[in-house]
Design a protein around this motif. Structure first.
Motif, PDB file in Angstrom:
ATOM      1  N   ASP A  78       0.825  -1.103  -0.139  1.00  0.00           N
ATOM      2  CA  ASP A  78      -0.083   0.023  -0.065  1.00  0.00           C
ATOM      3  C   ASP A  78       0.872   1.312   0.024  1.00  0.00           C
ATOM      4  O   ASP A  78       2.125   1.141  -0.002  1.00  0.00           O
ATOM      5  N   ASN A  79       0.302   2.497  -0.143  1.00  0.00           N
ATOM      6  CA  ASN A  79       0.878   3.542   0.052  1.00  0.00           C
ATOM      7  C   ASN A  79       1.652   4.291   1.176  1.00  0.00           C
ATOM      8  O   ASN A  79       2.175   5.213   1.127  1.00  0.00           O
ATOM      9  N   ALA A  80       1.389   3.209   2.267  1.00  0.00           N
ATOM     10  CA  ALA A  80       2.264   3.769   3.575  1.00  0.00           C
ATOM     11  C   ALA A  80       3.343   2.507   3.741  1.00  0.00           C
ATOM     12  O   ALA A  80       3.629   2.600   5.098  1.00  0.00           O
ATOM     13  N   ALA A  81       3.503   1.828   2.726  1.00  0.00           N
ATOM     14  CA  ALA A  81       4.662   0.683   3.051  1.00  0.00           C
ATOM     15  C   ALA A  81       5.812   1.179   3.296  1.00  0.00           C
ATOM     16  O   ALA A  81       6.373   2.149   2.623  1.00  0.00           O
ATOM     17  N   ASP A  82       6.970   0.601   4.235  1.00  0.00           N
ATOM     18  CA  ASP A  82       8.103   1.128   4.319  1.00  0.00           C
ATOM     19  C   ASP A  82       9.081   0.170   3.570  1.00  0.00           C
ATOM     20  O   ASP A  82       9.107  -1.027   3.773  1.00  0.00           O
ATOM     21  N   LEU A  83       9.634   0.891   2.569  1.00  0.00           N
ATOM     22  CA  LEU A  83      10.703   0.401   1.854  1.00  0.00           C
ATOM     23  C   LEU A  83      11.954  -0.028   2.655  1.00  0.00           C
ATOM     24  O   LEU A  83      12.452   1.100   3.055  1.00  0.00           O
ATOM     25  N   GLY A 141       0.806   7.883   7.674  1.00  0.00           N
ATOM     26  CA  GLY A 141      -0.495   8.161   7.796  1.00  0.00           C
ATOM     27  C   GLY A 141      -1.572   7.672   6.687  1.00  0.00           C
ATOM     28  O   GLY A 141      -2.768   7.964   6.939  1.00  0.00           O
ATOM     29  N   TRP A 142      -1.147   7.044   5.620  1.00  0.00           N
ATOM     30  CA  TRP A 142      -1.954   6.732   4.550  1.00  0.00           C
ATOM     31  C   TRP A 142      -1.879   5.148   4.684  1.00  0.00           C
ATOM     32  O   TRP A 142      -2.444   4.466   3.779  1.00  0.00           O
ATOM     33  N   PHE A 143      -1.754   4.780   5.841  1.00  0.00           N
ATOM     34  CA  PHE A 143      -1.782   3.161   6.248  1.00  0.00           C
ATOM     35  C   PHE A 143      -3.438   2.654   6.187  1.00  0.00           C
ATOM     36  O   PHE A 143      -4.140   3.229   7.041  1.00  0.00           O
ATOM     37  N   PRO A 144      -3.793   1.876   5.298  1.00  0.00           N
ATOM     38  CA  PRO A 144      -5.172   1.482   5.257  1.00  0.00           C
ATOM     39  C   PRO A 144      -5.456   0.353   6.474  1.00  0.00           C
ATOM     40  O   PRO A 144      -4.625  -0.300   6.915  1.00  0.00           O
ATOM     41  N   ASN A 145      -6.726   0.289   6.889  1.00  0.00           N
ATOM     42  CA  ASN A 145      -6.915  -0.496   8.042  1.00  0.00           C
ATOM     43  C   ASN A 145      -7.571  -1.907   7.080  1.00  0.00           C
ATOM     44  O   ASN A 145      -8.814  -1.859   6.893  1.00  0.00           O
ATOM     45  N   TRP A 146      -6.768  -2.884   7.250  1.00  0.00           N
ATOM     46  CA  TRP A 146      -7.177  -3.980   6.281  1.00  0.00           C
ATOM     47  C   TRP A 146      -8.212  -4.854   7.091  1.00  0.00           C
ATOM     48  O   TRP A 146      -8.743  -5.822   6.618  1.00  0.00           O
ATOM     49  N   ASP A 147      -8.295  -4.652   8.369  1.00  0.00           N
ATOM     50  CA  ASP A 147      -9.404  -5.364   9.087  1.00  0.00           C
ATOM     51  C   ASP A 147     -10.810  -4.675   9.069  1.00  0.00           C
ATOM     52  O   ASP A 147     -11.795  -4.841   9.781  1.00  0.00           O
ATOM     53  N   ASP A 148     -10.889  -3.639   8.374  1.00  0.00           N
ATOM     54  CA  ASP A 148     -12.137  -2.880   8.275  1.00  0.00           C
ATOM     55  C   ASP A 148     -12.281  -2.252   6.787  1.00  0.00           C
ATOM     56  O   ASP A 148     -12.170  -0.795   6.649  1.00  0.00           O
ATOM     57  N   VAL A 149     -12.169  -3.105   5.760  1.00  0.00           N
ATOM     58  CA  VAL A 149     -12.239  -2.742   4.253  1.00  0.00           C
ATOM     59  C   VAL A 149     -13.545  -2.054   3.907  1.00  0.00           C
ATOM     60  O   VAL A 149     -13.342  -1.295   2.714  1.00  0.00           O
ATOM     61  N   ASP A 180       9.919  15.457  -1.324  1.00  0.00           N
ATOM     62  CA  ASP A 180       8.678  14.831  -1.855  1.00  0.00           C
ATOM     63  C   ASP A 180       7.282  15.464  -1.988  1.00  0.00           C
ATOM     64  O   ASP A 180       7.382  16.250  -1.000  1.00  0.00           O
ATOM     65  N   ILE A 181       6.548  15.314  -2.654  1.00  0.00           N
ATOM     66  CA  ILE A 181       5.184  15.995  -2.518  1.00  0.00           C
ATOM     67  C   ILE A 181       4.254  15.244  -1.634  1.00  0.00           C
ATOM     68  O   ILE A 181       3.114  15.833  -1.265  1.00  0.00           O
ATOM     69  N   TYR A 182       4.652  13.903  -1.364  1.00  0.00           N
ATOM     70  CA  TYR A 182       3.910  13.114  -0.579  1.00  0.00           C
ATOM     71  C   TYR A 182       4.630  12.927   0.624  1.00  0.00           C
ATOM     72  O   TYR A 182       5.589  13.086   0.940  1.00  0.00           O
ATOM     73  N   PRO A 183       3.606  12.741   1.914  1.00  0.00           N
ATOM     74  CA  PRO A 183       4.208  12.587   3.218  1.00  0.00           C
ATOM     75  C   PRO A 183       5.031  11.257   3.127  1.00  0.00           C
ATOM     76  O   PRO A 183       4.627  10.358   2.554  1.00  0.00           O
ATOM     77  N   CYS A 242       8.405   5.883   1.969  1.00  0.00           N
ATOM     78  CA  CYS A 242       7.690   6.141   3.252  1.00  0.00           C
ATOM     79  C   CYS A 242       8.947   5.572   4.368  1.00  0.00           C
ATOM     80  O   CYS A 242       9.888   4.688   4.187  1.00  0.00           O
ATOM     81  N   GLY A 243       9.119   6.111   5.397  1.00  0.00           N
ATOM     82  CA  GLY A 243      10.046   5.761   6.451  1.00  0.00           C
ATOM     83  C   GLY A 243      11.202   6.814   6.580  1.00  0.00           C
ATOM     84  O   GLY A 243      11.292   7.621   5.990  1.00  0.00           O
ATOM     85  N   PRO A 244      12.106   6.179   7.414  1.00  0.00           N
ATOM     86  CA  PRO A 244      13.247   7.096   7.360  1.00  0.00           C
ATOM     87  C   PRO A 244      14.373   7.238   6.530  1.00  0.00           C
ATOM     88  O   PRO A 244      15.048   8.300   6.308  1.00  0.00           O
ATOM     89  N   ASP A 245      14.214   6.154   5.637  1.00  0.00           N
ATOM     90  CA  ASP A 245      15.310   6.366   4.356  1.00  0.00           C
ATOM     91  C   ASP A 245      14.468   6.973   3.470  1.00  0.00           C
ATOM     92  O   ASP A 245      13.596   6.412   2.673  1.00  0.00           O
ATOM     93  N   GLN A 246      14.969   8.041   2.970  1.00  0.00           N
ATOM     94  CA  GLN A 246      14.552   8.970   1.960  1.00  0.00           C
ATOM     95  C   GLN A 246      15.621   8.857   0.630  1.00  0.00           C
ATOM     96  O   GLN A 246      15.292   9.825  -0.066  1.00  0.00           O
ATOM     97  N   LEU A 247      16.596   8.139   0.933  1.00  0.00           N
ATOM     98  CA  LEU A 247      17.445   8.035  -0.279  1.00  0.00           C
ATOM     99  C   LEU A 247      17.579   6.947  -1.080  1.00  0.00           C
ATOM    100  O   LEU A 247      17.609   6.898  -2.313  1.00  0.00           O
TER     101      LEU A 247
END
Length: 281
Positions: free
Chosen positions: A74-79, A128-136, A121-124, A106-111
């Motif tokens: 998802d768009n809040a996944a930490d690489l 904060g964009w982590f989806p709640n997969w238990d409440d789809v 980046d234009i995105y945070p 996403c996360g501390p490594d931005q390089l």
């Protein structure tokens, strides 16, 4: 004597559909710079990204690994910082690596292997964009909605225009600075714009390149009850059925989208001109 390694300029655009490009058959959209590259380069007929989402798709591009392998769901996944990217591999080959623009890390490594970032980046970068997969069934409040279509049209400025103008400006300055100093290492400069990503708003200069009456409309309409489960889920998430769309609103969205493609094409032309002027190509 060792062969000199080529410099690399890697240009990215966001949500640029192949079907909207003239060299894939679109009769209306104007992209002279992209069309020139296509005519003199390689055009892929069967190339697919491994995820329809922004961050996972970019992580796959950077690493060459499937989303399921690197946890990019998802768009809040930490690489993870210990996963090598093409920037790491190029640095190991003595390349200077720089990023100007969007990569949605996403996360501390931005390089992730880039030696420097020329812009933010234009995105945070938080989660904060982590989806709640238990409440789809509950629609995330931060997700896209249909305002990109219902409010589509010409604009004077937008945050995306400010961002992409800055991205290309810093990329050009990087190229000028590169040829001013000793060129002991080749470069790989990644330039990543956010256009033609929605919202569909573009200045009159680009809006006026297209006549409203010539904008094509979708040829196929699928009823809500006939949607496949994945499409039904997406339509629910971006609140597709919360309002009725007029034909003119749909036309406006496509009109602005085509204008945004021409905007991206102009920016690519600026970069190509700078490459030629500096002799860095």
């Amino acid at each position: 004597m060792a062969e000199k390694k080529p410099n690399i300029l890697f240009i990215m655009a966001d949500q640029l559909a192949a079907s909207a490009l003239p060299f894939y058959g679109h009769p209306l959209v104007k992209t002279p710079n992209l069309s020139s590259l296509a005519q003199n380069g390689v055009v892929f007929d069967s190339a697919y990204c491994n995820s329809p989402l922004c961050a996972p798709s970019r992580y796959v591009l950077m690493t060459g690994q499937l989303p399921s392998k690197i946890g990019a769901y998802d768009n809040a996944a930490d690489l993870s910082a210990d996963i090598p990217t093409f920037a790491h591999y190029l640095r190991a080959q003595n390349y200077k690596t720089a990023l100007s623009g969007k990569m949605h890390f996403c996360g501390p490594d931005q390089l992730h292997g880039f030696e420097e970032r020329l812009t933010t980046d234009i995105y945070p970068a938080d989660y904060g964009w982590f989806p709640n997969w238990d409440d789809v069934k509950t629609r995330p409040t931060w997700y896209h909605n249909m305002s990109s279509v219902t409010q589509a049209g010409p604009c004077i400025r937008s945050n995306q225009l400010d961002f992409d103008d800055e991205v290309v400006f810093h990329a050009q300055r990087y190229l000028y600075d590169y040829v001013r100093r000793e060129q002991d290492r080749p470069f790989c400069l990644t330039v990543s714009m956010t256009h033609p990503h929605d919202p569909y708003a573009i200045p009159p200069e680009y809006w006026d390149r297209y006549e409203d009456a010539e904008i094509d409309l979708p040829k196929i309409t699928i009823k809500k009850e006939d949607q496949d489960p994945h499409s039904a889920r997406l339509q629910n998430v971006y609140d597709y059925y919360a309002q009725d769309l007029s034909e003119q609103q749909i036309r406006n969205a496509r009109h602005a989208y085509y204008g945004a493609i021409s905007y991206v094409d102009d920016k690519i032309g600026m970069l190509l001109k700078t490459l030629k002027e500096t002799g860095a190509r």
